[in-house]
Enzyme design. Sequence first.
Site, PDB file in Angstrom:
ATOM      1  N   LYS A  56       0.541  -1.141   0.127  1.00  0.00           N
ATOM      2  CA  LYS A  56      -0.349  -0.461  -0.123  1.00  0.00           C
ATOM      3  C   LYS A  56       0.768   1.179   0.151  1.00  0.00           C
ATOM      4  O   LYS A  56       0.751   2.445  -0.518  1.00  0.00           O
ATOM      5  CB  LYS A  56      -1.072  -0.200   1.293  1.00  0.00           C
ATOM      6  CG  LYS A  56      -1.884  -0.773   0.686  1.00  0.00           C
ATOM      7  CD  LYS A  56      -2.926  -1.215   2.558  1.00  0.00           C
ATOM      8  CE  LYS A  56      -3.699  -2.098   3.284  1.00  0.00           C
ATOM      9  NZ  LYS A  56      -4.388  -2.890   3.512  1.00  0.00           N
ATOM     10  N   GLN A 100      -5.275  -1.599   9.624  1.00  0.00           N
ATOM     11  CA  GLN A 100      -4.825  -3.334   9.555  1.00  0.00           C
ATOM     12  C   GLN A 100      -5.627  -4.200   9.605  1.00  0.00           C
ATOM     13  O   GLN A 100      -5.534  -3.853  11.307  1.00  0.00           O
ATOM     14  CB  GLN A 100      -3.427  -2.563   8.765  1.00  0.00           C
ATOM     15  CG  GLN A 100      -2.952  -4.488   8.279  1.00  0.00           C
ATOM     16  CD  GLN A 100      -3.540  -4.095   6.567  1.00  0.00           C
ATOM     17  OE1 GLN A 100      -3.260  -3.468   6.086  1.00  0.00           O
ATOM     18  NE2 GLN A 100      -4.158  -5.715   5.968  1.00  0.00           N
ATOM     19  N   ASP A 123     -10.773   2.480   3.677  1.00  0.00           N
ATOM     20  CA  ASP A 123     -11.214   0.743   3.363  1.00  0.00           C
ATOM     21  C   ASP A 123     -12.822   0.311   3.187  1.00  0.00           C
ATOM     22  O   ASP A 123     -12.680  -0.670   2.436  1.00  0.00           O
ATOM     23  CB  ASP A 123     -11.124  -0.078   4.727  1.00  0.00           C
ATOM     24  CG  ASP A 123     -10.042  -0.647   4.479  1.00  0.00           C
ATOM     25  OD1 ASP A 123      -8.928  -0.458   3.784  1.00  0.00           O
ATOM     26  OD2 ASP A 123      -9.397  -0.685   5.708  1.00  0.00           O
TER      27      ASP A 123
END
Length: 296
Positions: A56, A100, A123
């Site tokens: 990422k 995460q 997300d």
Amino acid sequence: MEPQQAQILDGKLVAEHTLQKIMHEVEGLKSKNICPKLSIILVGENPASISYIRQKRKSCEKVGIIDDQINFSETISEKELLNKIKELNKDNSVHGILVQLPLPKHINERKIIEAINPVKDVDGFHPVNIGKMFLGKDYEELSPCTPSGIIKILEYYKIDVVGKEITIVGRSNIVGKPVSTMLTNRSATVTTCHSKTKDLKFHTSRADILIVAIGRANFITADMVKEGAIVIDVGMNRVEDPNSKTNYRLTGDVDFENIVKKAKAITPAPGGCGPMTVACLIENTIKATKILNSII
């Protein structure tokens, strides 16, 4: 005569195409003195999580997004983590917040996701962003990244979904449920299968497009797939391989080796949905930046 193999739906290629477009958008934002910034929170030292974050951050660097990794030990309290999210919510220089997953067992993931400002939820897991998707395609502002990646792959290869029989194996909040909604928004006829489904083969073998996201290596075999179907393999599993330097190899949820001889098109695993998930996260960061700056 050898049977013709399926077209490979190359997620890396589509991701590269997506990131190139984003790069130009970032340049446009910077010309207005807006510098997109993504804050990534890592709790603990899960090797898979560290690997995902590396990918990422690499993509952030490529397109010119500022990325800020915030590391916490596995023993951090839920309250401390929530306080950090509140701080990032108030920070006007931060446009995207990513926690995460998975988190340690003593931390309630749902509570953490719900604490993120929905406009900074890159997300796409916040109930507000999930809920908006049900209103239609025009409300898919910050959609979950893997489902968005699947849609982009289908669009890039000009695979029409209107009226198509699409079977999704897996009903997770991250992939199965949202991609089902997104495809319904695009006028597909969608069947969602799961662990309680009776006669799974009946549903998979009549699908024009089969999407598999269950996390079980090679679970879908060639006899479960219709001749000429399009297969999207979301899975990523480690299987033992004594011939590999690492003693394992990565494989998807479908038996690629045999299904590639039967399908019309198929995503590889790795190299299919994974790169698209990262690209769509970066795209969501740009969308969030624009929303927060009243550009869209």
